[in-house]
Design an enzyme around this catalytic site. Structure first.
Site, mmCIF file in Angstrom:
data_model
loop_
_atom_site.group_PDB
_atom_site.id
_atom_site.type_symbol
_atom_site.label_atom_id
_atom_site.label_comp_id
_atom_site.label_asym_id
_atom_site.label_seq_id
_atom_site.Cartn_x
_atom_site.Cartn_y
_atom_site.Cartn_z
ATOM 1 N N LYS A 55 1.007 -6.748 8.120
ATOM 2 C CA LYS A 55 2.432 -6.872 8.467
ATOM 3 C C LYS A 55 2.601 -7.190 9.958
ATOM 4 O O LYS A 55 3.394 -8.059 10.329
ATOM 5 C CB LYS A 55 3.155 -5.557 8.142
ATOM 6 C CG LYS A 55 3.194 -5.232 6.659
ATOM 7 C CD LYS A 55 3.576 -3.780 6.425
ATOM 8 C CE LYS A 55 3.327 -3.394 4.974
ATOM 9 N NZ LYS A 55 3.458 -1.963 4.736
ATOM 10 N N GLU A 112 5.084 0.975 0.433
ATOM 11 C CA GLU A 112 5.970 1.380 1.524
ATOM 12 C C GLU A 112 7.002 0.268 1.722
ATOM 13 O O GLU A 112 6.618 -0.903 1.838
ATOM 14 C CB GLU A 112 5.174 1.556 2.817
ATOM 15 C CG GLU A 112 4.153 2.670 2.788
ATOM 16 C CD GLU A 112 3.353 2.711 4.076
ATOM 17 O OE1 GLU A 112 3.922 3.122 5.114
ATOM 18 O OE2 GLU A 112 2.179 2.315 4.059
ATOM 19 N N ARG A 122 -10.126 -3.530 -3.070
ATOM 20 C CA ARG A 122 -9.044 -4.389 -2.579
ATOM 21 C C ARG A 122 -9.353 -5.854 -2.877
ATOM 22 O O ARG A 122 -10.514 -6.245 -2.984
ATOM 23 C CB ARG A 122 -8.912 -4.253 -1.054
ATOM 24 C CG ARG A 122 -8.184 -3.029 -0.584
ATOM 25 C CD ARG A 122 -8.270 -2.929 0.926
ATOM 26 N NE ARG A 122 -7.552 -4.032 1.558
ATOM 27 C CZ ARG A 122 -6.317 -3.937 2.023
ATOM 28 N NH1 ARG A 122 -5.661 -2.811 1.907
ATOM 29 N NH2 ARG A 122 -5.733 -4.965 2.601
#
Length: 774
Positions: A497, A272, A487
């Site tokens: 973020k 994204e 992950r």
């Protein structure tokens, strides 16, 4: 006034003004820390507390569960009975396991090493015994011997000794036994050939952690990803994958897919564009691009740009830049927005097929699990088509209606949203659209449109696998296969973020590329080579389970690459002026860029009567075990061919040593000194930034470790700026991101803040791992 007083109190223990103000945001921490400082000042009879004690007080307050023990521990710190992090940790552990009010002080002090003084002689003797124990193995294996064994036994034998001093003693005694490394020592150990029959049994996972120790195996990432290694399906054989849904038209769609792709492996990396990539993304980049490369396929860089509220041009640019910095070139750069019209047409088709409907439930009604079915779930198809067209034309307010798909996801979530209204201009399409597709709707269809063969994503998307298959089959389009992997997480950092934005907004870090962060732009700025990050991902391996690694494992990969690629230079961080009174004439000295392989080049530095050495390389009073310069002990100058001896110590008005007058003699004409030190002559002044971990605790986001939140866990000494360091002139023409090893100091990289007047260097990593971090 009250805030200014509190800031002043915190600055009295060595805090910067910024750190003091940041601490004030946490009321509970502020209150407890003020109590500790006030008690400390009372015990000292002074308003100022030295920096070492101040750091211990702060660390004690952030970790102390029982505040009734505050006065007790403060007293031990201020009276210098507890003087190190090691002792403080032992004290906190003891108090945690002894909650009773009346403590046995003698038992407590024994557990914390109070009063234990480990002398240089004791360290030297203990290390000598350990070296003697392994002497035969050391002589046989030389520098291939696992030195960690020596360090482990030394730390056990010398529990309360300073770890760095112990490490230096081990290194010194090994060097004394084996001598300097030879070319043979520097050669990489050849890998033993594996019998072909055994190759099929090689495990994919590269890293195993047992008893806190990490074992890595030597398979490259390409070897892990090539051919049969992952047991993935072959292109066109999607139906052989467990859980893949086969419809009457599946084989026709796969046949068409193969005609269009020629049986080529196709992957994609779909970030994204609303933030900067971090170390976890490095694994995703390596996995997606690496799998395609290892199998002669192609990989798309696809921006998942379906949320116009959060997207910015700088993120699009930075993401592509980081992918290419890691060494990968996308086959094509695409955007989900490229397909907005096609995705809309497919949504209309989904409604016509009876698999989607327009719903008037509000967002808050759809949150959580066990959401009641929508009362509009069975509304007529024609009605939903008309309403969806009105959504498209902007006839509803944001949040008033959504388009939902008729399906139940694996996690129990019912009828996920496919389209929502957002009256925000899109970065690429402007005001053309006011409805935007969601991830659940967009992702699998963009994969289908691009003929992706292997949709690789992290484990948290496993719950969306059934919806992925369902939507493609509901629309009767080609259905790729979704594969999940674990992950990659790192301790002592945050990568969210939202949390990085908090760190930037509060001034704790400068921006997304602050070298204390683990964003890829930050790692590049700090000087981490891209191949070191790729090597780290290879060592972590293609694991299905989530992997949490320590930063020192990444730093080890960095040292490995920089040792072979960073040319050497000499620098002095805390300069001490030295005047050589008998140097005949000024001269030039040729210094090899890579001392282990002088054929790789060299540079010339001036050598004059005035040189500068590190302050720590001179001691006015001789101590046992100290090998460098003293009034009674000469020292060698690296590469110069001279040994210097002190003739006069010059001090300033405060009694501090400010200059040495020495004489020099040729190395060939005197006894070999115990040590050789770096020096600079006619140097350049530069700024050096030394970085430590940004957070004090391993898991700063864990409320069990940091109850008051990650912003209260900042290491006040994570950045040290030295504005007047000196470096030899060979680096004068270096460019941003050029990397060097400053001999005996560490690996450094040129920072973008550098100017033609003054270079700025970031310390990338130290030369050797700090034993305190193991």
């Amino acid at each position: 006034r009250q805030m200014a007083d509190a800031v002043s109190i915190f600055m009295s223990i060595g805090f910067s003004e910024q750190k003091a103000k940041e601490t004030l945001k946490n009321e509970a921490l502020t209150s407890t820390l003020k109590k500790a400082i006030e008690q400390a000042q009372g015990l000292l009879g002074s308003a100022s507390v030295d920096k070492t004690a101040g750091t211990l007080l702060y660390n004690m307050v952030t970790r102390l569960k029982d505040t009734n023990r505050l006065s007790f521990l403060t007293e031990y710190i201020i009276t210098q009975k507890i003087t190190s992090e090691l002792q403080l940790s032992a004290a906190l552990d003891f108090l945690k396991s002894h909650p009773q009010e009346n403590l046995d002080r003698l038992e407590f002090e024994t557990a914390c090493g109070v009063g234990v003084v480990v002398t240089p002689e004791q360290i030297e003797d203990a290390v000598e015994l350990i070296i003697r124990k392994y002497k035969d193995q050391l002589l046989a294996e030389r520098y291939r011997f696992n030195m960690g064994i020596l360090m482990g036994e030394a730390r056990t034998a010398l529990k309360w000794a300073d770890g760095k001093i112990v490490k230096n003693e081990v290194d010194m005694q090994v060097l004394h036994l084996l001598g300097p490394k030879t070319e043979a020592d520097l050669e990489k150990k050849p890998k033993a050939a594996k019998p072909k029959a055994a190759e099929k049994d090689v495990k994919i996972e590269q890293v195993s952690v047992e008893n806190g120790k990490t074992q890595t195996f030597g398979k490259s990432l390409m070897e892990q990803l090539r051919g049969e290694a992952l047991k993935f399906h072959k292109p066109g054989e999607n139906y052989k994958t467990e859980g893949y849904v086969v419809t009457p038209n599946t084989m026709n769609l796969l046949k068409k897919h193969l005609e269009e792709t020629g049986g080529q492996v196709r992957t994609r990396f779909p970030p994204e564009p609303n933030g900067i990539l971090h170390i976890g993304h490095a694994k995703a980049i390596n996995f997606n691009f690496g799998f395609a490369k290892a199998n002669n396929g192609i990989c798309f860089l696809r921006y998942d740009d379906t949320n116009p509220e959060k997207e910015e041009e700088k993120y699009f640019t930075a993401i592509r830049e980081m992918v290419e910095w890691l060494g990968y070139k996308p086959y094509a750069v695409t955007h989900a927005s490229d397909n907005f019209q096609l995705l809309y047409d497919l949504a209309v088709d989904l409604i016509r097929r009876g698999h989607a409907y327009v719903c008037h439930q509000r967002g808050e009604e759809l949150k959580g699990h066990n959401v009641p079915p929508s009362p509009w779930r069975e509304r007529p198809v024609e009605e939903s088509l008309i309403l969806f067209d009105r959504m498209r034309k902007g006839m509803f307010a944001e949040g008033e209606v959504t388009l939902r798909m008729k399906m139940v996801m694996e996690d129990g979530k019912m009828d996920p949203v496919a389209y929502r209204i957002k009256y925000t201009p899109h970065h690429r399409t402007g005001d053309t659209w006011c409805i935007y597709p969601t991830y659940d709707y967009t992702h699998c269809l963009c994969d289908s449109i691009e003929n992706i063969t292997h949709s690789l994503c992290t484990k948290e998307f496993q719950s969306r696998r059934s919806s992925y298959f369902w939507l493609c089959n509901a629309l009767d389009v080609y259905c790729p296969v979704q594969w999940e992997y674990g992950r990659l997480n790192l301790t002592y950092t945050v990568v969210s973020k939202r949390k990085i934005i908090k760190l930037v907004e509060t001034g704790i870090v400068r921006d997304w590329d602050d070298p204390r962060l683990f964003t890829l732009t930050a790692l590049r700025r700090r000087g981490f080579p891209p191949q070191a990050i790729n090597n780290f991902c290879a060592r972590v391996g293609v694991t299905v389970a989530q992997t949490t690694m320590e930063p020192h494992l990444l730093e080890a990969c960095v040292r490995e690459v920089l040792n072979d690629t960073a040319p050497r230079a000499m620098a002095v961080l805390e300069p001490l002026k030295v005047t050589i009174t008998n140097l005949p004439t000024n001269k030039e000295v040729r210094v090899p860029d890579f001392p282990a392989n002088e054929a790789k080049g060299s540079h010339v530095v001036p050598f004059s009567k005035t040189i500068f050495i590190e302050k720590s390389d001179f001691r006015e009073v001789m101590e046992k075990g100290y090998k460098r310069l003293t009034p009674d002990q000469p020292v060698g100058l690296r590469h110069a061919g001279y040994v210097i001896s002190v003739q006069r110590v010059i001090k300033d008005g405060c009694g501090n040593v400010c200059e040495l007058e020495v004489t020099c003699a040729s190395s060939d004409s005197v006894e070999k000194p115990k040590a050789f030190i770096q020096w600079v002559s006619n140097p350049l002044q530069c700024e050096v930034r030394l970085y430590e971990r940004l957070f004090l605790h391993k898991n700063p986001e864990d409320p069990a470790e940091v109850p008051a939140g990650f912003l209260t866990d900042i290491n006040p000494y994570s950045l040290t700026v030295i504005e007047s360091a000196l470096v030899d002139r060979s680096v004068g023409k270096s460019k941003v991101f050029d990397k060097f090893q400053f001999e005996r100091v560490g690996y450094f990289s040129v920072d973008p803040d550098s100017t033609s007047e003054k270079l700025v260097f970031n310390r990338t990593v130290t030369l050797k791992e700090d034993p305190g971090k193991i």
